[in-house]
Design an enzyme around this catalytic site. Sequence first.
Site, PDB file in Angstrom:
ATOM      1  N   SER A 125       0.828  -1.202   0.000  1.00 22.54           N
ATOM      2  CA  SER A 125       0.000   0.000   0.000  1.00 22.54           C
ATOM      3  C   SER A 125       0.860   1.249   0.000  1.00 22.54           C
ATOM      4  O   SER A 125       1.944   1.263   0.586  1.00 22.54           O
ATOM      5  CB  SER A 125      -0.897  -0.010   1.248  1.00 22.54           C
ATOM      6  OG  SER A 125      -1.527   1.242   1.423  1.00 22.54           O
ATOM      7  N   TYR A 150      -1.858  -0.998  10.891  1.00 22.18           N
ATOM      8  CA  TYR A 150      -2.135  -1.538   9.549  1.00 22.18           C
ATOM      9  C   TYR A 150      -0.972  -1.195   8.615  1.00 22.18           C
ATOM     10  O   TYR A 150      -0.392  -2.073   7.987  1.00 22.18           O
ATOM     11  CB  TYR A 150      -3.447  -0.982   8.974  1.00 22.18           C
ATOM     12  CG  TYR A 150      -3.508  -1.129   7.476  1.00 22.18           C
ATOM     13  CD1 TYR A 150      -3.272  -0.044   6.635  1.00 22.18           C
ATOM     14  CD2 TYR A 150      -3.729  -2.375   6.903  1.00 22.18           C
ATOM     15  CE1 TYR A 150      -3.275  -0.195   5.255  1.00 22.18           C
ATOM     16  CE2 TYR A 150      -3.734  -2.528   5.528  1.00 22.18           C
ATOM     17  CZ  TYR A 150      -3.507  -1.428   4.713  1.00 22.18           C
ATOM     18  OH  TYR A 150      -3.505  -1.591   3.346  1.00 22.18           O
ATOM     19  N   LYS A 154       2.215  -3.582   6.633  1.00 18.88           N
ATOM     20  CA  LYS A 154       2.613  -3.577   5.217  1.00 18.88           C
ATOM     21  C   LYS A 154       4.123  -3.344   5.110  1.00 18.88           C
ATOM     22  O   LYS A 154       4.819  -3.987   4.331  1.00 18.88           O
ATOM     23  CB  LYS A 154       1.854  -2.496   4.446  1.00 18.88           C
ATOM     24  CG  LYS A 154       0.374  -2.803   4.259  1.00 18.88           C
ATOM     25  CD  LYS A 154       0.159  -4.126   3.522  1.00 18.88           C
ATOM     26  CE  LYS A 154      -1.311  -4.472   3.368  1.00 18.88           C
ATOM     27  NZ  LYS A 154      -1.515  -5.789   2.750  1.00 18.88           N
TER      28      LYS A 154
HETATM   29  C1  WQD Z   1      -9.772   9.066   1.236  1.00 21.08           C
HETATM   30  C2  WQD Z   1     -10.000  10.545   1.502  1.00 21.08           C
HETATM   31  C3  WQD Z   1     -10.362  11.041   3.811  1.00 21.08           C
HETATM   32  C4  WQD Z   1     -14.150   8.948   4.241  1.00 21.08           C
HETATM   33  C5  WQD Z   1      -6.984   4.147   3.215  1.00 21.08           C
HETATM   34  C6  WQD Z   1      -5.814   3.299   3.643  1.00 21.08           C
HETATM   35  C7  WQD Z   1      -5.120   2.759   2.420  1.00 21.08           C
HETATM   36  C8  WQD Z   1      -6.110   2.001   1.591  1.00 21.08           C
HETATM   37  C9  WQD Z   1      -7.239   2.923   1.181  1.00 21.08           C
HETATM   38  C10 WQD Z   1      -6.125  -0.312   2.189  1.00 21.08           C
HETATM   39  C11 WQD Z   1      -9.285  11.034   2.751  1.00 21.08           C
HETATM   40  C12 WQD Z   1     -11.597  11.366   2.998  1.00 21.08           C
HETATM   41  C13 WQD Z   1     -12.970   9.460   3.733  1.00 21.08           C
HETATM   42  C14 WQD Z   1     -15.197   9.829   4.602  1.00 21.08           C
HETATM   43  C15 WQD Z   1     -13.851  11.689   3.913  1.00 21.08           C
HETATM   44  N1  WQD Z   1      -6.629   0.907   2.310  1.00 21.08           N
HETATM   45  N2  WQD Z   1     -12.839  10.813   3.563  1.00 21.08           N
HETATM   46  N3  WQD Z   1     -15.005  11.178   4.410  1.00 21.08           N
HETATM   47  O1  WQD Z   1      -7.433   7.033   4.035  1.00 21.08           O
HETATM   48  O2  WQD Z   1      -6.611   7.576   1.675  1.00 21.08           O
HETATM   49  O3  WQD Z   1      -6.516   5.234   2.487  1.00 21.08           O
HETATM   50  O4  WQD Z   1      -7.844   3.388   2.401  1.00 21.08           O
HETATM   51  O5  WQD Z   1      -5.276  -0.732   1.471  1.00 21.08           O
HETATM   52  O6  WQD Z   1      -4.079   1.901   2.826  1.00 21.08           O
HETATM   53  O7  WQD Z   1      -4.895   4.129   4.334  1.00 21.08           O
HETATM   54  O8  WQD Z   1      -8.721   6.263   1.977  1.00 21.08           O
HETATM   55  O9  WQD Z   1     -11.082   6.348   1.351  1.00 21.08           O
HETATM   56  O10 WQD Z   1     -10.471   6.345   3.833  1.00 21.08           O
HETATM   57  O11 WQD Z   1     -10.044   8.371   2.457  1.00 21.08           O
HETATM   58  O12 WQD Z   1     -13.699  12.918   3.759  1.00 21.08           O
HETATM   59  O13 WQD Z   1     -16.302   9.416   5.083  1.00 21.08           O
HETATM   60  O14 WQD Z   1     -11.393  10.754   1.741  1.00 21.08           O
HETATM   61  O15 WQD Z   1     -10.141  12.048   4.794  1.00 21.08           O
HETATM   62  O16 WQD Z   1      -8.854  12.360   2.518  1.00 21.08           O
HETATM   63  P1  WQD Z   1      -7.289   6.643   2.612  1.00 21.08           P
HETATM   64  P2  WQD Z   1     -10.160   6.775   2.436  1.00 21.08           P
END
Ligand code: WQD
Length: 337
Positions: A125, A150, A154
Amino acid sequence: MKIVVTGGLGFIGSHTVVELQNEGFEVVAIDNLSNSSESVLDGIERITGKKPIFEKMDLRDKTSVQNFFKKHNDVAGVIHFAASKAVGESVENPLLYYENNINALVYVLQELKELSNPNFIFSSSCTVYGQAEIMPITEDASVQPAASPYGNTKQIGEEIITDVAKVTNINSILLRYFNPIGSHPSAEIGELPLGIPQNLVPFITQTAIGMREKLSVYGDDYPTPDGTAVRDYIHVVDLAKAHVVALKRLLSKQNLDKVETFNLGTGTGSSVLEVITAFEKVSGQKLNYQIVGRREGDITSAYANTDKANNVLGWKAQSTLEDSLASAWKWEQKIRS
Ligand code: WQD
């Protein structure tokens, strides 16, 4: 050729099983069904016409892993997805993450090293980069101290694979995913909605379908053009296809090192508000959202430099953000119909 896919009924795993079958591989999917369902096999069959061999198994059980590889000793390669992957949950329950994500990897590698074709693809990741200093992020960007257990699993996983490569004949490719989204265009498989979604896109589609009252946008005070955080959203089918390309690279012994690393992204960064706007365009409906405070542990920006994946691996993402969001919406509507 027989390929083992651990976590093969999961979100990225199931899409990879489809692409492997499309390329004529015989697939054995392993899953403990902790974050998936056996009905995914039917969805795969409806797409490819073929149900993969399925073995319900928990890779934390060393004896089960040993017995599996005694039975399937003609395996040409292993693609290892099986892991817990919720950042927040990993903070609350680190031991679950270290046991599931590390022990399972060790047990699989212990058996793989005895095979005649020890080819290994590891699901990693972009989280290993933390907040990289330079955008877009290249594979030689420094690995930052993990922001969550997590992410640490990785990083540790990559280190284990690297150490093992030095003293075994295992050839590995580490694939560092950016943000996988979307679903198979057939809407026969997709991201199973188990619990309240932590990730942005499933929360958007569940809000749009009426399951959630509104989307909370975590912060609009980031140093980005519109103040919301930027990510590289890659279609899960593009990601799945990259795994087949990587596997073929090892099978044909084109790899230049015993461990190679590739960033898998589109190379384009999109802010949360840009994702919302794109979703409203493809779905034809307004999304109810509210700007709230930042989420603990979130970084400002992460998107991939795709040169190495494009020019060395020979793979390039094809789907646009809108394509990916349209497929996610189609899946949401299908499973709620
Ligand atoms: C994306 C953006 C949030 C939810 C994580 C893991 C990564 C991978 C993908 C596994 C961010 C914003 C999110 C919400 C929001 N997982 N957001 N409201 O955090 O980039 O990555 O998931 O492999 O390893 O770290 O993904 O989709 O959670 O967030 O504003 O209800 O959307 O703050 O900026 P992230 P995400």
